[in-house]
Design an enzyme around this catalytic site. Structure first.
Site, PDB file in Angstrom:
ATOM      1  N   GLU A   1     -10.417  -9.416   5.199  1.00 51.82           N
ATOM      2  CA  GLU A   1     -10.856 -10.562   4.391  1.00 51.82           C
ATOM      3  C   GLU A   1     -12.318 -10.779   4.717  1.00 51.82           C
ATOM      4  O   GLU A   1     -12.671 -11.203   5.816  1.00 51.82           O
ATOM      5  CB  GLU A   1     -10.010 -11.799   4.717  1.00 51.82           C
ATOM      6  CG  GLU A   1     -10.089 -12.866   3.634  1.00 51.82           C
ATOM      7  CD  GLU A   1     -11.086 -13.967   3.943  1.00 51.82           C
ATOM      8  OE1 GLU A   1     -12.267 -13.821   3.517  1.00 51.82           O
ATOM      9  OE2 GLU A   1     -10.704 -14.935   4.594  1.00 51.82           O
TER      10      GLU A   1
ATOM     11  N   CYS B   1     -15.961 -18.568   3.806  1.00 54.43           N
ATOM     12  CA  CYS B   1     -16.027 -17.287   3.098  1.00 54.43           C
ATOM     13  C   CYS B   1     -15.773 -17.471   1.610  1.00 54.43           C
ATOM     14  O   CYS B   1     -16.312 -16.751   0.775  1.00 54.43           O
ATOM     15  CB  CYS B   1     -15.030 -16.305   3.688  1.00 54.43           C
ATOM     16  SG  CYS B   1     -13.356 -16.958   3.810  1.00 54.43           S
TER      17      CYS B   1
ATOM     18  N   GLU C   1     -24.366 -13.620   0.305  1.00 51.28           N
ATOM     19  CA  GLU C   1     -23.670 -14.715   0.974  1.00 51.28           C
ATOM     20  C   GLU C   1     -24.586 -15.367   2.003  1.00 51.28           C
ATOM     21  O   GLU C   1     -25.146 -14.693   2.870  1.00 51.28           O
ATOM     22  CB  GLU C   1     -22.411 -14.184   1.657  1.00 51.28           C
ATOM     23  CG  GLU C   1     -21.586 -15.262   2.316  1.00 51.28           C
ATOM     24  CD  GLU C   1     -20.315 -14.717   2.940  1.00 51.28           C
ATOM     25  OE1 GLU C   1     -19.256 -15.358   2.775  1.00 51.28           O
ATOM     26  OE2 GLU C   1     -20.378 -13.648   3.585  1.00 51.28           O
TER      27      GLU C   1
END
Length: 503
Positions: free
Chosen positions: A260, A294, A393
């Site tokens: 993940e 996330c 990100e």
């Protein structure tokens, strides 16, 4: 309020154990920049000891103590752990807040979720017993078959710092429910509560070696764990770059992995929304957990008809967020986790400005906080799809904004990303929401909200956000191996080969 960080050792084979090399790492309070304690720093020698302990836990008493015990037996331990977490909720929440910087209210909420996760997987562990020997429907009546679900073995669990205990438990609880033995390697930036989980497991009498906790650096503890030939699977949550390295290491041994990884998730706001409600969900989707999520919906796509009013309210609401020490009453944004993360977030905002974007607010240190890794939540407009701030990100409280005119345009912009973890759509038209949900290239979709997470629902992404699913029944399947057993039940010989002539 004085909070003492317990001085712990590594937890290996049910015992507190000093690292072989006697190394430690400082625990830094991100709100004050003070060193408030130390954690042990494991190296490859400690990984060897932990893997050995985990192997022994699987095979002890021919597996009857754990891996081949009934799910009901394992469920008793999981429920005992849940009860201890609830009993120690205040202590654990305080340690979480001081270690990683998230507001105390959030940390307390996390502890409720930790206990709930153990309870949920206790139920699933019990349910495993009824699923064993599930019959197969076969086309030949001379055979019967069934399926066994067995623990995959020794698993390495490598976890992040944004939800230090909760995301560890997302892995630990289903791994234990399945009958695996686990080695947990939490992030070196926030490990304190994971060591307390080890203490809880010791208190409830979890069989030695079923859960081992190794704190330390990724290069010195995580990498040897990921590449160890006697670890049967690696489950990782963290950056895409590190996930790629883990996958490469595991591939050499044909070792399965679940990953993940990063995200740059979109939130689409159509022009028929209640603007105040949509503004709050937009903020929560990006600024919750100090923006270090996330799945953060950090790319806002707002319909051009309401963009001016929406952004005006969004900026005003954002400036009203209470930024403070996590222990202050009403804190809604604490510090980011470390100096390195602080510098990364500030640089992202600075680079966006240099590339021609407009910083509507934030991205700098709050004037009233002279120490600590605090960053005012930033809203950035006039971005292009080629800008770093739109594509990469940040992992901090930074929201970038674009407008759109049609549903098709919004979907195209939303899916134009290397990531595919999550997406959110806000609209009063539920048929439209259904269309957009299906069109999102993501593993998680929120409708008229952002960020709710329940241990009953699957969690994971597509594209460079990784693969595999945590939570729900899918989380348990992560740690199970499927074995088919087929039996010949006819009294007649098989008859494929002609027997030798009788003399």
């Amino acid at each position: 309020m004085a909070i003492t960080v317990p001085r712990r050792q590594l937890f290996i084979g049910g015992q507190w154990t000093d690292p072989v090399r006697r190394k430690t790492l400082p625990v830094v309070n991100p709100a004050t920049e003070d060193i408030i304690g130390y954690i042990p720093a494991a190296t490859s020698e400690d990984v060897e000891l932990a893997v050995k302990a985990a192997r022994e836990a699987l095979t002890r008493n021919k597996g009857k103590d754990w891996s081949r015990a009934s799910g009901a037996v394992r469920a008793k331990y999981l429920r005992a752990i849940a009860a201890k977490v609830t009993e120690r909720k205040s202590e654990l929440a305080n340690l979480e807040a001081i270690d990683c910087g998230k507001p105390l209210d959030e940390s307390a909420w996390d502890m409720d979720d930790v206990a709930g996760c153990f309870e949920y997987y206790a139920d699933l562990a019990e349910g495993l017993d009824a699923k064993q020997k599930a019959p197969l429907s076969l086309p030949m009546d001379t055979f019967k078959g069934y399926v066994l679900k067995e623990p995959i073995g020794v698993v390495g669990l490598i976890t992040p710092w944004n939800y230090p205990l909760l995301m560890a438990v997302w892995k630990v609880a289903p791994a234990l429910a399945a009958g695996c033995a686990a080695i947990l390697k939490p992030s070196e930036l926030a490990s304190v509560t994971c060591l307390e989980l080890a203490d809880i497991c010791r208190e409830v009498g979890l069989p030695p070696g079923v859960l081992n906790v190794l704190t330390g650096l990724g290069t010195e503890a995580g990498a040897p764990l990921a590449s160890h030939p006697d670890v049967d699977k690696i489950v990782f949550t963290g950056s895409t770059a590190t996930g790629s390295n883990i996958m490469t290491s595991a591939a050499k041994l044909v070792k399965p992995v679940s990953l993940e990884l990063g995200g740059k998730s979109p939130i689409i706001v159509f022009d028929d929304v209640d603007i105040d409600k949509a503004v709050e969900w937009t903020m929560f989707g990006c600024f919750w957990t100090n923006g270090q999520i996330c799945s953060a919906t950090s790319r806002l796509l707002v319909h051009e008809k309401i963009a001016d009013e929406f952004l005006d309210k969004l900026v005003k609401w954002t400036k009203n967020i209470k930024i403070s020490d996590p222990f202050e009453e009403g804190c809604r944004l604490g510090p980011v986790v470390s100096k390195g993360q602080y510098e990364k977030v500030v640089k992202f905002v600075s680079n966006a400005r240099k590339e021609g974007a407009t910083v509507l607010c934030g991205g700098v240190r709050p004037e009233h906080l002279k120490k600590g890794y605090f960053v005012e939540p930033a809203i950035i407009s006039n971005v292009t799809t080629s800008m770093e701030i739109w594509r990469d990100e940040v992992f901090g409280p930074v929201l970038c904004v674009k407008t759109f005119s049609t549903e098709d345009e919004a979907i195209q912009l939303a899916n134009d990303s290397q990531y595919g973890l999550a997406g959110a759509v806000l609209s009063n038209d539920l048929e439209r929401c259904d269309r957009v949900s299906k069109a999102f290239e993501a593993g998680i979709v929120w409708v008229n909200c952002s960020q709710p997470c329940f241990c009953q629902a699957p969690w994971g992404g597509t594209k460079r956000s990784g693969f595999g699913r945590e939570l729900g029944e899918w989380g348990l399947e992560n740690y199970l191996s499927v074995k088919q057993v087929t039996q010949y039940i006819s009294n007649e010989p098989w008859g494929w080969y002609k027997p030798p002539s009788k003399l």
